[in-house]
Motif scaffolding. Structure first.
Motif, PDB file in Angstrom:
ATOM      1  N   PRO A 290     101.357  49.646 -52.302  1.00  0.00           N
ATOM      2  CA  PRO A 290     102.140  48.446 -52.014  1.00  0.00           C
ATOM      3  C   PRO A 290     103.298  48.310 -52.995  1.00  0.00           C
ATOM      4  O   PRO A 290     103.107  48.388 -54.212  1.00  0.00           O
ATOM      5  N   ALA A 291     104.492  48.103 -52.469  1.00  0.00           N
ATOM      6  CA  ALA A 291     105.675  48.009 -53.323  1.00  0.00           C
ATOM      7  C   ALA A 291     106.769  47.261 -52.580  1.00  0.00           C
ATOM      8  O   ALA A 291     106.685  47.033 -51.377  1.00  0.00           O
ATOM      9  N   GLY A 292     107.796  46.878 -53.321  1.00  0.00           N
ATOM     10  CA  GLY A 292     108.935  46.207 -52.723  1.00  0.00           C
ATOM     11  C   GLY A 292     108.679  44.726 -52.481  1.00  0.00           C
ATOM     12  O   GLY A 292     107.636  44.183 -52.838  1.00  0.00           O
ATOM     13  N   ARG A 293     109.649  44.071 -51.854  1.00  0.00           N
ATOM     14  CA  ARG A 293     109.541  42.643 -51.603  1.00  0.00           C
ATOM     15  C   ARG A 293     108.725  42.373 -50.347  1.00  0.00           C
ATOM     16  O   ARG A 293     108.892  43.033 -49.330  1.00  0.00           O
ATOM     17  N   LEU A 294     107.852  41.372 -50.433  1.00  0.00           N
ATOM     18  CA  LEU A 294     107.054  40.941 -49.289  1.00  0.00           C
ATOM     19  C   LEU A 294     107.214  39.429 -49.160  1.00  0.00           C
ATOM     20  O   LEU A 294     106.775  38.672 -50.029  1.00  0.00           O
ATOM     21  N   SER A 295     107.850  38.981 -48.077  1.00  0.00           N
ATOM     22  CA  SER A 295     108.048  37.546 -47.865  1.00  0.00           C
ATOM     23  C   SER A 295     106.908  36.987 -47.029  1.00  0.00           C
ATOM     24  O   SER A 295     106.563  37.522 -45.983  1.00  0.00           O
TER      25      SER A 295
ATOM     26  N   VAL B 290      98.441  41.376 -60.345  1.00  0.00           N
ATOM     27  CA  VAL B 290      97.702  42.181 -61.317  1.00  0.00           C
ATOM     28  C   VAL B 290      97.420  43.581 -60.772  1.00  0.00           C
ATOM     29  O   VAL B 290      97.601  44.583 -61.471  1.00  0.00           O
ATOM     30  N   ARG B 291      97.008  43.658 -59.520  1.00  0.00           N
ATOM     31  CA  ARG B 291      96.634  44.945 -58.938  1.00  0.00           C
ATOM     32  C   ARG B 291      97.848  45.827 -58.619  1.00  0.00           C
ATOM     33  O   ARG B 291      97.784  47.044 -58.742  1.00  0.00           O
ATOM     34  N   HIS B 292      98.941  45.167 -58.207  1.00  0.00           N
ATOM     35  CA  HIS B 292     100.090  45.940 -57.714  1.00  0.00           C
ATOM     36  C   HIS B 292     101.386  45.386 -58.308  1.00  0.00           C
ATOM     37  O   HIS B 292     102.112  44.631 -57.652  1.00  0.00           O
ATOM     38  N   PRO B 293     101.678  45.742 -59.540  1.00  0.00           N
ATOM     39  CA  PRO B 293     102.868  45.198 -60.206  1.00  0.00           C
ATOM     40  C   PRO B 293     104.186  45.589 -59.537  1.00  0.00           C
ATOM     41  O   PRO B 293     105.209  44.941 -59.786  1.00  0.00           O
ATOM     42  N   SER B 294     104.181  46.616 -58.705  1.00  0.00           N
ATOM     43  CA  SER B 294     105.411  47.015 -58.015  1.00  0.00           C
ATOM     44  C   SER B 294     105.662  46.200 -56.752  1.00  0.00           C
ATOM     45  O   SER B 294     106.694  46.356 -56.101  1.00  0.00           O
ATOM     46  N   LEU B 295     104.702  45.329 -56.389  1.00  0.00           N
ATOM     47  CA  LEU B 295     104.844  44.491 -55.209  1.00  0.00           C
ATOM     48  C   LEU B 295     105.439  43.142 -55.606  1.00  0.00           C
ATOM     49  O   LEU B 295     104.915  42.453 -56.477  1.00  0.00           O
ATOM     50  N   ASP B 296     106.519  42.779 -54.961  1.00  0.00           N
ATOM     51  CA  ASP B 296     107.215  41.517 -55.237  1.00  0.00           C
ATOM     52  C   ASP B 296     106.949  40.552 -54.074  1.00  0.00           C
ATOM     53  O   ASP B 296     107.760  40.417 -53.158  1.00  0.00           O
ATOM     54  N   ALA B 297     105.792  39.886 -54.101  1.00  0.00           N
ATOM     55  CA  ALA B 297     105.408  38.965 -53.025  1.00  0.00           C
ATOM     56  C   ALA B 297     106.003  37.589 -53.295  1.00  0.00           C
ATOM     57  O   ALA B 297     105.869  37.052 -54.396  1.00  0.00           O
TER      58      ALA B 297
END
Length: 304
Positions: free
Chosen positions: A90-95, A116-123
């Motif tokens: 999981p990565a990138g922006r998630l709206s 915490v689990r996926h620092p590359s995910l920008d939710a």
């Protein structure tokens, strides 16, 4: 060459209707959105927004450009999905669009776990009405929606949108502490015919459910107060101004002036996660949905 970010800003205004609403959805300030569209007007040598009272309206040229922008953004999304799928993380922006009580009672914990689990995910979260959020998913404005429905009003799912059940949220009748029903363990719907009701405004899912359910028992509910926020409804009940049907999720600790009573049969609303079929392969979607479903039993047990 047209700038994709400026096209995204125009598309958001076309979808949400105002610069302010578009800015909230994109996570920008209204002035930043206005600047993006002003630059797009200079690039295209076209007037895109015109003043209309205190707001703005899109010109015909703007509507055409916004429709093209929607297609381009869909292509970009597909490319991003393929890249993320290839990486497998999981990565990138998630709206994410979510209704109020879930935004308060469920999403903070879910977003914290994802961070915490996926620092590359920008939710990123936006609070929005359930029916509106589904349309925003279908149109590609947001990536994921958390919405709810009731047994007598199933959630409509448009073509191209998939969904998964997160869990069931139970509801109680809230009555003032001195109310005759406060001493009861349970109460049936037929016994509430003469009560003064506090509920959400017409057109909301909870209001429509209350009206249809009580009419089915043979009486018209006497609604005396309407408030969008559950916390406001609780405050009105605490003041002795009526009773309310309030879901447990996001309700918080009740004040001592309010007593919850179980309704027989107990109402429940079902929470769903929804996303576009084309984005189903995206790890950010699947991981967020999995996190919500795993987290729900803990959240539900803490609200009981």
């Amino acid at each position: 060459m047209l700038d994709l970010g400026r096209l995204r800003a125009l598309h958001a205004v076309a979808v949400h209707g105002t610069v302010g609403a578009a800015a909230a959805a994109l996570g920008y300030t209204p002035s930043a959105v206005s600047q993006q569209i002003a630059k797009l007007e200079r690039e295209t040598r076209t007037t895109l927004l015109e003043r209309q009272g205190r707001g703005v309206r899109l010109t015909d040229e703007a509507h055409q450009l916004a429709a093209t922008a929607e297609k381009l953004l869909s292509i970009v999304e597909e490319a991003e999905v393929r890249l993320e799928e290839r990486r497998g993380l999981p990565a990138g922006r998630l709206s994410i669009g979510c209704f109020a009580s879930a935004a308060r009672g469920l999403m903070p914990r879910a977003l914290a776990e994802l961070a915490v689990r996926h620092p590359s995910l920008d939710a990123r979260l936006t609070e929005v009405d359930p029916h509106v959020s589904i349309d925003l998913v279908a149109r590609g404005v947001i990536d994921l929606a958390v919405a709810h429905d009731w047994d007598i009003a199933p959630l409509p799912t448009p073509p191209g949108v998939e969904q998964a059940v997160i869990g069931d949220d139970l509801c109680d009748v809230l009555v003032p502490r001195e109310h005759p029903l406060a001493a009861r363990a349970t109460v049936r719907r037929e016994e509430l015919a003469d009560e003064r009701w506090i509920t959400q405004p017409p057109g909301t899912v909870c209001h429509d459910w209350l009206i249809q359910t009580l009419r089915a028992t043979g009486y018209e509910p006497h609604i005396v107060h309407q408030a969008e926020e559950n916390h406001t409804q609780v405050a009105l009940v605490a003041a002795g101004l009526g009773i309310a049907m309030v879901p447990r999720l996001g309700r918080g600790t009740l004040p001592p002036e309010v007593t919850p009573v179980r309704l027989d049969p107990m109402p429940r609303r079902r929470l769903h996660a929804l996303w576009r079929t084309g984005a189903a392969r995206r790890p950010a979607i699947s991981e967020t949905v999995r996190t919500l479903r795993e987290l729900w039993p803990r959240v539900a047990s803490s609200t009981g």
